[in-house]
Design a protein around this motif. Structure first.
Motif, PDB file in Angstrom:
ATOM      1  N   PRO A  90       0.813  -1.224   0.000  1.00 42.28           N
ATOM      2  CA  PRO A  90       0.000   0.000   0.000  1.00 42.28           C
ATOM      3  C   PRO A  90       0.843   1.268   0.000  1.00 42.28           C
ATOM      4  N   GLU A  91       0.274   2.311  -0.545  1.00 44.90           N
ATOM      5  CA  GLU A  91       0.876   3.633  -0.530  1.00 44.90           C
ATOM      6  C   GLU A  91       0.950   4.178   0.901  1.00 44.90           C
ATOM      7  N   ARG A  92       2.045   4.875   1.204  1.00 41.79           N
ATOM      8  CA  ARG A  92       2.235   5.558   2.495  1.00 41.79           C
ATOM      9  C   ARG A  92       1.999   4.626   3.679  1.00 41.79           C
ATOM     10  N   HIS A  93       2.643   3.497   3.659  1.00 39.99           N
ATOM     11  CA  HIS A  93       2.468   2.526   4.732  1.00 39.99           C
ATOM     12  C   HIS A  93       3.856   2.154   5.234  1.00 39.99           C
ATOM     13  N   SER A  94       4.402   2.952   6.180  1.00 38.40           N
ATOM     14  CA  SER A  94       5.780   2.771   6.621  1.00 38.40           C
ATOM     15  C   SER A  94       6.019   1.394   7.226  1.00 38.40           C
ATOM     16  N   TYR A  95       5.016   0.850   7.906  1.00 40.81           N
ATOM     17  CA  TYR A  95       5.148  -0.475   8.511  1.00 40.81           C
ATOM     18  C   TYR A  95       5.505  -1.505   7.439  1.00 40.81           C
ATOM     19  N   LEU A  96       4.748  -1.500   6.342  1.00 40.67           N
ATOM     20  CA  LEU A  96       4.977  -2.496   5.302  1.00 40.67           C
ATOM     21  C   LEU A  96       6.169  -2.154   4.417  1.00 40.67           C
ATOM     22  N   TYR A  97       6.617  -0.901   4.406  1.00 43.86           N
ATOM     23  CA  TYR A  97       7.808  -0.572   3.636  1.00 43.86           C
ATOM     24  C   TYR A  97       9.030  -1.277   4.217  1.00 43.86           C
ATOM     25  N   GLU A  98       9.090  -1.418   5.542  1.00 41.23           N
ATOM     26  CA  GLU A  98      10.191  -2.170   6.145  1.00 41.23           C
ATOM     27  C   GLU A  98      10.126  -3.634   5.716  1.00 41.23           C
ATOM     28  N   THR A  99       8.915  -4.176   5.637  1.00 39.47           N
ATOM     29  CA  THR A  99       8.742  -5.542   5.154  1.00 39.47           C
ATOM     30  C   THR A  99       9.225  -5.652   3.714  1.00 39.47           C
ATOM     31  N   LEU A 100       8.891  -4.666   2.915  1.00 40.13           N
ATOM     32  CA  LEU A 100       9.306  -4.633   1.511  1.00 40.13           C
ATOM     33  C   LEU A 100      10.822  -4.682   1.390  1.00 40.13           C
ATOM     34  N   HIS A 117       5.131  -2.312  -7.121  1.00 36.06           N
ATOM     35  CA  HIS A 117       3.870  -1.642  -7.431  1.00 36.06           C
ATOM     36  C   HIS A 117       3.286  -1.098  -6.133  1.00 36.06           C
ATOM     37  N   ILE A 118       2.980   0.205  -6.099  1.00 36.17           N
ATOM     38  CA  ILE A 118       2.444   0.873  -4.919  1.00 36.17           C
ATOM     39  C   ILE A 118       0.949   1.088  -5.118  1.00 36.17           C
ATOM     40  N   ALA A 119       0.141   0.499  -4.240  1.00 38.53           N
ATOM     41  CA  ALA A 119      -1.318   0.572  -4.390  1.00 38.53           C
ATOM     42  C   ALA A 119      -1.872   1.805  -3.688  1.00 38.53           C
ATOM     43  N   PRO A 120      -2.617   2.657  -4.390  1.00 39.21           N
ATOM     44  CA  PRO A 120      -3.256   3.804  -3.753  1.00 39.21           C
ATOM     45  C   PRO A 120      -4.348   3.355  -2.790  1.00 39.21           C
TER      46      PRO A 120
END
Length: 370
Positions: A90-100, A117-120
């Motif tokens: 998801p877009e603007r989701h810092s929690y999942l960006y670390e997972t990424l 791919h970043i989901a709005p």
């Protein structure tokens, strides 16, 4: 002093010629340089005909096994199909960006190309991104759908179950009995993380505890459900309640968060678990403005540990293993993409345990407050 490029490349050639096929990640570790640097060196050595390069592997040019199999070279590779692995978050989701980032490191070490791919935040935004990735030849999918509510999750069940390429859910646990129940998934054990928070507060003598939590993601709903289950089973906890941590924290974005300071005073609560850590920092600030000092008047445990340590005071926090979740999900996908026996093995549902980082926002209850 930095090692000369040609000397490093001679060392790479020496290792490959003495051992045969060697993974890029192994070479990087032994040479004490980055995977990117070794990959660049291997590509240049391959262009000059001094070694052969595969997906994440360097081979000597004189490898008789490799040479004999040259017409069927794709079958030699650990991940033989062309195309990238699609990562959808998801877009603007810092929690999942670390997972990424954890997933990215594992895929790059394996020599796998990544298509991010970043989901709005619109409903169903992931589906067209996945369809586009598949049309572009993606051979595998790592995905963390937003799923703000149960209805949004159900809408994704049918199409996500029919993607047609190896798929692993990151930090998402499908509803039992749903079409996605038999999909590979890797996530944090949020029940255990919530248990750590409650256990810590109870051990400090707290008997009245408030959970101020979001309600707009699977993680948030897991934390809320786990908290209610855990405190009900603890006879030491004499009073508890669950409220929204911020007005926009509801699944539909139209929540009504109460005044936390007033709620703590009304219920005589001496401790609070606050989800997530950004909301926790803001709530601690509001408590201070209302005359409630942390931890003197109220102990606080944040759920998530991205920025909790930067608070004043630094917040005790539950730390889900976000990067490790991404890495484990990517490694599971790599297994599915390989020709190893596990590629067709049973579905895996992996949970990793969070840890508790104890800092300055919690303390034992004063006897006079009980």
């Amino acid at each position: 002093m930095r090692e000369p490029v040609e000397l490093r490349r001679r060392r790479i050639l020496s290792v490959v010629e003495s051992r045969g096929a060697v993974r890029i990640a192994v070479l990087a570790a032994e040479l004490d340089v980055s995977v990117v640097t070794v990959r660049r060196d291997v590509e240049e050595l391959a262009r000059s005909g001094r070694l052969r390069r595969g997906h994440g592997v360097a081979r000597p040019v004189g490898d008789p096994v490799a040479a004999a199999a040259a017409p069927a070279r794709r079958d030699e590779e650990p991940y033989p199909d062309a195309g990238a692995v699609a990562l959808v978050v998801p877009e603007r989701h810092s929690y999942l960006y670390e997972t990424l980032h954890g997933a990215r490191s594992a895929l790059e070490e394996a020599g796998i190309r990544i298509a991010l791919h970043i989901a709005p935040p619109s409903p169903g935004a992931e589906r067209p991104l996945v369809e586009r990735a598949l049309a572009e030849g993606a051979r595998g999918l790592l995905i963390a759908p937003r799923w703000p509510g149960a209805l949004a999750e159900e809408r994704d069940h049918d199409w996500l179950a029919e993607v047609g390429v190896p798929t692993v859910l990151m930090e998402r646990r499908p509803r039992p009995g749903s079409r996605l129940h038999a999909l590979d998934s890797v996530c944090s054990d949020h029940w255990y993380g919530t248990h750590l928070a409650v256990e810590h507060l109870v051990a400090l003598g707290h008997r009245r505890i408030v959970l101020a939590a979001r309600d707009d993601s699977p993680t948030a709903r897991s934390v809320r459900a786990a908290f209610a289950e855990i405190v009900r089973a603890r006879p030491e906890v004499t009073d508890w309640t669950v409220v929204l941590s911020s007005p926009e924290a509801a699944a539909d974005g139209r929540g009504d968060a109460p005044d936390l300071a007033a709620l703590l005073r009304e219920r005589g609560a001496t401790a609070a678990v606050l989800h997530g850590d950004v909301d926790a920092l803001m709530l601690v600030q509001r408590l201070a403005e209302s005359g409630i000092e942390v931890p003197r008047d109220c102990s606080v445990v944040a759920y998530d540990d991205g920025v909790a340590a930067l608070g004043s005071p630094p917040l005790t926090a539950v730390a889900p293993p976000k990067a490790e979740i991404g890495r484990a999900a990517a490694e599971l996908l790599l297994l599915r993409l390989s020709r190893a026996a596990g590629a067709t093995g049973p579905v895996r549902r992996t949970e990793l345990l969070p840890a508790l980082e104890v800092r300055g926002s919690t303390r034992a209850v004063e006897p006079a407050t009980e």
